[in-house]
Write a protein that holds these residues in place. Structure first.
Motif, PDB file in Angstrom:
ATOM      1  N   ASN A   1      -2.282   5.594  -0.841  1.00  0.00           N
ATOM      2  CA  ASN A   1      -2.866   4.444  -1.674  1.00  0.00           C
ATOM      3  C   ASN A   1      -3.016   4.770  -2.905  1.00  0.00           C
ATOM      4  OD1 ASN A   1      -3.801   1.713  -1.315  1.00  0.00           O
ATOM      5  ND2 ASN A   1      -5.819   2.285  -0.777  1.00  0.00           N
TER       6      ASN A   1
ATOM      7  N   ARG B   1       0.840  -1.233   0.038  1.00  0.00           N
ATOM      8  CA  ARG B   1      -0.019  -0.059   0.059  1.00  0.00           C
ATOM      9  C   ARG B   1       0.917   1.069   0.059  1.00  0.00           C
ATOM     10  NH1 ARG B   1      -4.825   0.019   4.020  1.00  0.00           N
ATOM     11  NH2 ARG B   1      -5.578  -1.607   2.480  1.00  0.00           N
TER      12      ARG B   1
ATOM     13  N   ILE C   1      -2.899  -3.898  -6.531  1.00  0.00           N
ATOM     14  CA  ILE C   1      -3.756  -4.785  -5.629  1.00  0.00           C
ATOM     15  C   ILE C   1      -3.870  -6.079  -6.210  1.00  0.00           C
ATOM     16  CG2 ILE C   1      -5.862  -5.077  -4.121  1.00  0.00           C
ATOM     17  CD1 ILE C   1      -4.355  -2.449  -3.559  1.00  0.00           C
TER      18      ILE C   1
ATOM     19  N   ARG D   1      -4.581   1.112  -7.830  1.00  0.00           N
ATOM     20  CA  ARG D   1      -5.332   1.799  -7.081  1.00  0.00           C
ATOM     21  C   ARG D   1      -5.519   3.234  -7.664  1.00  0.00           C
ATOM     22  NH1 ARG D   1      -9.505   0.053  -4.292  1.00  0.00           N
ATOM     23  NH2 ARG D   1      -8.004  -1.287  -2.838  1.00  0.00           N
TER      24      ARG D   1
END
Length: 371
Positions: free
Chosen positions: A226, A222, A231, A250
């Protein structure tokens, strides 16, 4: 993977604001979880009294509201940054605790009415329905989700409950934790301040609309804020073996990518450095590499699938077997790494860790001066 890294960094360098940034609002969403007294089932008979807060509104989105025998979760919009006292009509035995996120709120019982004190909220507080335990280490957080059949919701409301996959996720995530330790990955990202490695499984109770299906595990870095975090989702089959990895980035609008068996996905930090790489093998096992020097760990199942435990082989860094058990009724996780047995006790209502997580410091008279 280099093309993905270049794409991420290029978008960041363009100076675009984070996608999905919310405009300033005058109201925030708050989810309140009502837990019954021990030994009693929640009956869902909790009613908000709008006269106690005329500026508050109760909503009924099924992604947020929740009624089951373990808990009642109400969805409210309340004024931002205000100290409030809300009143609820509630049945006897239903008012032991009221939770926001994973914290208890002050309550006062007046016969069939319950007064709940809310602190000022400056952002949404929507994680009360979550049931997870966080284990925090340097540069890393391991999240253990608790699969409670009584709380099943969302994609797991009907059909076969994924008990085997949930057990596989527990075993595999604790094995990932051991890899992070042996390869020094958490220490590196903490030292370089490039983010936190998040090791996670999957929820079965649809908290705050988080579908989390099909069953999978994560090990992602992360990034700060973020934005740019890659992910990865490592999906299980019904045997508890891995099938594929689907990766999204993200907040940057990049397309999702799929990595099948034999294809390597490298996680980069916000400086473009490859921190670690994952490869699902043809057998459905998992290899984790440290790209800068070639150090590598193979995670293979102790039986037919990862639900039966994990054999971890890190070559010169050692070999060990890992298996985990989770007693939801007692609130106890037992993680065995070779001859080491760790015990983590947690709150069965919230999942919050009860066991001590940090060693107390030495007495002041025994410490060396720090300047």
């Amino acid at each position: 993977m280099r093309r993905l890294a270049v794409s991420i960094l290029a978008i960041i360098l363009m100076g675009l604001p984070p996608a999905g940034a919310q405009e300033d609002r005058e109201r925030v969403m708050v989810l309140l979880k009502f837990l019954p007294e021990p030994g009693y089932a929640a009956d869902g008979k909790v009613e908000f009294d709008p006269e106690s807060c005329r500026a508050c509104v109760q909503l009924h989105d099924p992604a947020f509201e929740r009624f089951n025998t373990r808990e009642t979760v109400l969805q409210l919009e309340v004024p931002k940054a205000r100290s409030l006292e809300l009143t609820f009509e509630i049945s006897p035995r239903q008012s032991q605790r009221v939770i926001v996120n994973d914290a208890d709120l002050p309550v006062r019982r007046e016969r069939t009415r319950l007064r709940v004190s809310l602190p000022p909220f400056y952002e949404d507080a929507i994680w009360a329905p979550a049931l997870e335990t966080d284990l925090v280490e340097p540069g890393m957080v391991l999240r253990v989700e608790h699969a409670d059949l009584a709380r099943r919701a969302g994609a797991y409301t009907e059909g076969r409950f994924p008990v085997l996959e949930r057990q596989a996720a527990d075993n595999l995530t604790f094995a990932m934790r051991e890899v992070i330790r042996r390869l020094g990955l958490g220490e590196r990202v903490a030292r370089e301040e490039t983010g936190l490695i998040m090791v996670m499984g999957f929820d079965t109770n649809f908290p705050a609309g988080h579908t989390d299906a099909p069953p999978h595990v994560h090990m992602h870095l992360r990034w700060p804020n973020n934005v740019g975090s890659q992910i990865a989702h490592y999906y299980f089959d019904e045997r508890g073996l891995l099938t594929e990895n689907k990766v999204g980035v993200r907040a940057l609008g990049l397309p999702q990518r799929r990595f099948g068996p034999g294809e390597t996905f490298a996680t980069i930090d916000n400086r473009g450095q490859a921190i670690y790489a994952h490869t699902i093998t043809a057998e459905g096992y998992l290899r984790i590499d440290r790209p800068d020097d070639g150090a590598s760990c193979l995670l293979s199942p102790a039986g037919e699938g990862f639900s039966e435990g994990v054999r971890l082989d890190c070559g010169p860094l050692g070999r060990v077997e890992i298996d985990v058990s989770n007693d939801l009724a007692q609130g106890l996780i037992v993680a065995r790494t070779g001859e080491i047995e760790e015990r983590f006790r947690y709150d069965t209502g919230t999942g919050g860790l009860i066991s001590p997580s940090a060693a107390p410091p030495a007495p002041a008279s025994a410490r060396n001066p720090e300047y």
